[in-house]
Motif scaffolding. Structure first.
Motif, PDB file in Angstrom:
ATOM      1  N   LEU A  81      32.638  32.143  36.191  1.00 17.45           N
ATOM      2  CA  LEU A  81      31.511  33.004  35.795  1.00 17.45           C
ATOM      3  C   LEU A  81      31.453  34.260  36.644  1.00 17.45           C
ATOM      4  O   LEU A  81      31.196  35.364  36.134  1.00 17.45           O
ATOM      5  N   TYR A  82      31.695  34.129  37.943  1.00 23.55           N
ATOM      6  CA  TYR A  82      31.695  35.294  38.824  1.00 23.55           C
ATOM      7  C   TYR A  82      32.796  36.270  38.430  1.00 23.55           C
ATOM      8  O   TYR A  82      32.568  37.488  38.337  1.00 23.55           O
ATOM      9  N   ILE A  83      33.980  35.750  38.182  1.00 25.95           N
ATOM     10  CA  ILE A  83      35.112  36.621  37.828  1.00 25.95           C
ATOM     11  C   ILE A  83      34.882  37.316  36.486  1.00 25.95           C
ATOM     12  O   ILE A  83      35.335  38.437  36.280  1.00 25.95           O
ATOM     13  N   ASP A  84      34.145  36.662  35.595  1.00 26.55           N
ATOM     14  CA  ASP A  84      33.811  37.318  34.323  1.00 26.55           C
ATOM     15  C   ASP A  84      33.069  38.627  34.546  1.00 26.55           C
ATOM     16  O   ASP A  84      33.226  39.575  33.783  1.00 26.55           O
ATOM     17  N   THR A  85      32.259  38.679  35.596  1.00 25.20           N
ATOM     18  CA  THR A  85      31.478  39.888  35.868  1.00 25.20           C
ATOM     19  C   THR A  85      32.079  40.753  36.968  1.00 25.20           C
ATOM     20  O   THR A  85      31.612  41.866  37.190  1.00 25.20           O
ATOM     21  N   GLU A 142      39.983  38.730  45.841  1.00 24.01           N
ATOM     22  CA  GLU A 142      39.709  37.577  46.699  1.00 24.01           C
ATOM     23  C   GLU A 142      39.101  36.432  45.884  1.00 24.01           C
ATOM     24  O   GLU A 142      39.480  35.277  46.046  1.00 24.01           O
ATOM     25  N   ALA A 143      38.194  36.763  44.987  1.00 20.68           N
ATOM     26  CA  ALA A 143      37.583  35.743  44.130  1.00 20.68           C
ATOM     27  C   ALA A 143      38.621  35.140  43.188  1.00 20.68           C
ATOM     28  O   ALA A 143      38.597  33.933  42.929  1.00 20.68           O
ATOM     29  N   ILE A 144      39.508  35.952  42.690  1.00 17.04           N
ATOM     30  CA  ILE A 144      40.564  35.450  41.806  1.00 17.04           C
ATOM     31  C   ILE A 144      41.464  34.467  42.556  1.00 17.04           C
ATOM     32  O   ILE A 144      41.828  33.410  42.024  1.00 17.04           O
TER      33      ILE A 144
END
Length: 88
Positions: free
Chosen positions: A26-30, A36-38
Motif C-alpha cells: 500500500l505504501y509503495i502504491d503511493t 528503500e521501501a521497494i
C-alpha cells in the motif's frame, strides 16, 4: 510448549509477515519512487514465503496457492477434511 501452541505461534508469524507485505504494498502504491521501501517490500515477500513454507511443511497447506505441496502429492489432501488450521 504444546504442539497446538507451536502451531498457533507459527500461524501468528505467517499473519504478521503477510501484514507487513500488504502494508508495504500500500505504501509503495503511493510512493512508487521510494527505493528503500521497494527493497523492504522485496525482503518482506521473501520472509513471508519462508515463514509460510515453515508452517506448511509442519501443518499442511494454508491456501490453494500452496498446492501441490509435498503433503498433497505424497498423501493426498482433502480440503473438506477437518480440522482446518483455525480449528486446531
Amino acid at each position: 510448549m504444546s504442539p497446538q501452541e507451536e502451531e498457533w505461534q507459527l500461524l501468528k508469524k505467517v499473519q504478521q509477515a503477510d501484514f507487513v507485505v500488504v502494508e508495504l504494498t500500500l505504501y509503495i502504491d503511493t510512493h512508487p519512487n521510494d527505493m528503500e521501501a521497494i527493497q523492504q517490500w522485496r525482503e518482506a515477500i521473501k520472509e513471508a514465503a519462508k515463514v509460510r513454507r515453515q508452517y506448511e511443511s509442519r501443518f499442511g497447506p494454508l491456501s490453494l496457492l500452496s498446492v501441490p505441496s509435498a503433503q498433497a502429492i505424497e498423501v493426498g489432501w482433502h480440503w473438506n477434511s477437518t480440522p482446518w488450521p483455525w480449528q486446531r
